[in-house]
Design an enzyme around this catalytic site. Structure first.
Site, short mmCIF file in Angstrom:
data_model
loop_
_atom_site.label_atom_id
_atom_site.label_comp_id
_atom_site.label_asym_id
_atom_site.label_seq_id
_atom_site.Cartn_x
_atom_site.Cartn_y
_atom_site.Cartn_z
N GLY A 13 2.18 -2.17 7.73
CA GLY A 13 1.96 -0.90 7.06
C GLY A 13 0.60 -0.72 7.30
N ARG A 39 5.94 -2.92 13.12
CA ARG A 39 6.18 -4.17 12.40
C ARG A 39 6.98 -4.98 13.16
NH1 ARG A 39 5.02 -3.63 6.89
NH2 ARG A 39 5.13 -1.46 6.14
N ASP A 50 -1.38 -3.34 -1.04
CA ASP A 50 -0.61 -4.38 -2.10
C ASP A 50 -1.44 -5.60 -2.98
OD1 ASP A 50 1.74 -2.58 -1.57
OD2 ASP A 50 2.59 -4.05 -0.23
N HIS A 52 5.21 -3.58 -3.44
CA HIS A 52 6.11 -4.71 -2.94
C HIS A 52 6.48 -5.54 -4.12
CE1 HIS A 52 7.75 -7.25 0.49
NE2 HIS A 52 8.62 -6.17 0.44
#
Ligand code: F6P
Length: 339
Positions: free
Chosen positions: A10, A72, A134, A178
């Site tokens: 990402g 990804r 994250d 996440h």
């Protein structure tokens, strides 16, 4: 030396600043040649690369996304024994030889670190840089992108306060992260959340309801609830975390409740000055590792120092919020409900 650089997983604000840090240091200071690899590991499989020059670095410092594109693609994912598809690790090794790359710099999150570690184990020279909003990459105190995401989420929470207060509502906001609650914790605290739910901590809907009802008794007829996307919800996980919690709060308290999912806005656009500088420092350090032959390592922030850790130690681990984090401890003393 000739190096390749790729961005995988990402996207997040600060990737282009990192590419700039790596390339400018490589070209200006070390006289290296740099190839930009398109679309993460997919570009290594397809041999899709272009030479990068000083000119390609113009305007990158504050640009969101990644000029190299991302995917990804996980080249080391186990293939079923019956599979006749291409041997991706072999293609990668072949293309690196064909392009005469002395090292590949991989910029990415947890999945990327895992793939980079596998490449290093194959004997390929790799250096990596952690990248994720994250903030859950093990081995570094911070990843660039996190500060920007927190400031965007904090701004969103600030804006919810006035509408929550005007309508006397409970406002639930779901933020990314996440399985980690870093964005929820930092934006929830900075934005004055009354309830902050992290995937790392269990919660009890009655406690949450009581917090909201007690606020009403103290003359505060509205509440802000910040929810990390990875919290445990209904067993079938049919609803998003924010929607589920909003519904449960309405059942529990009878208060009118609305939810907002902040989503990809947290990942897009301009990085903060903090993230630009972190990305620049990490990019420059990655090139230094390459120049000094320190391969198989991930750049990391340790305290205020940029250092590095062995890639084999990073792969497969997650950096989660510890339950004794001082923002949680201090927040609890102030009456904030963490579940
Ligand atoms: O890694 C950042 C992140 O934004 C997570 O918080 C989120 O769960 C995930 O990526 C979603 O990204 P995508 O839809 O691109 O897989």
């Amino acid at each position: 030396m000739r190096i390749g650089i790729l961005t995988s997983g990402g996207d997040c604000p600060g990737i282009n600043a990192t590419i700039r840090g790596v390339c400018k240091t490589a070209i200006n200071y070390y006289g290296m040649e740099v190839y930009g690899i398109h679309s993460g590991f997919q570009g290594l499989i397809d041999n899709d690369m272009e030479p990068l020059t000083e000119k390609s670095m113009s305007g990158l410092l504050n640009l969101g996304g990644t000029i190299l594109g991302t995917s990804r693609e996980k080249p080391f994912k186990k293939r079923p024994a019956s599979s006749t598809s291409e041997d991706k690790p072999a293609l990668i090794a072949q293309n690196i030889r064909r392009m005469q790359l002395d090292c590949v710099v991989c910029i990415g999150g947890n999945g990327t670190q895992k793939s980079a570690a596998k490449m290093a184990a194959m004997g390929i020279n790799v250096v990596s840089v952690p990248k994720t909003i994250d903030n859950d990459v093990w081995g570094t105190d911070l990843s660039f992108g996190f500060d920007t995401a927190v400031s965007i989420a904090t701004d969103a929470i600030d804006r919810l306060h006035s509408t929550a207060s005007a309508h006397k509502r409970v406002m639930v906001i779901e933020v990314m992260g996440h399985k980690a609650g870093w964005i929820a914790l930092y934006s929830g605290m900075a934005g004055g959340g009354d309830v902050i739910l992290l995937p790392e901590l269990p919660y009890n809907i009655h406690n949450i309801g009581n917090t909201i009802i007690n606020r009403l008794k103290k003359g505060k007829p509205y509440s802000i609830v910040v929810v990390g996307e990875g919290i445990a919800t209904d067993p079938e996980r049919k609803k998003r975390a924010g929607e589920y919690i909003a519904q449960e709060i309405e059942y529990e308290t009878g208060f009118e409740t609305r939810e907002t999912v902040l989503g990809y806005i947290q990942r897009g656009g301009t990085p903060t000055s903090f993230d630009r500088n972190l990305a620049t420092r990490m990019g420059g350090h990655a090139t230094e590792l390459v120049a000094t032959g320190q391969f198989g390592r991930m750049v990391s922030l340790q305290g205020d120092t940029i250092a590095s850790v062995p890639l084999e130690e990073v792969g497969g681990k997650l950096k989660l919020v510890p339950e004794n984090h001082d923002l949680i401890v201090e927040g609890r003393k102030m009456g904030i409900c963490f579940g």
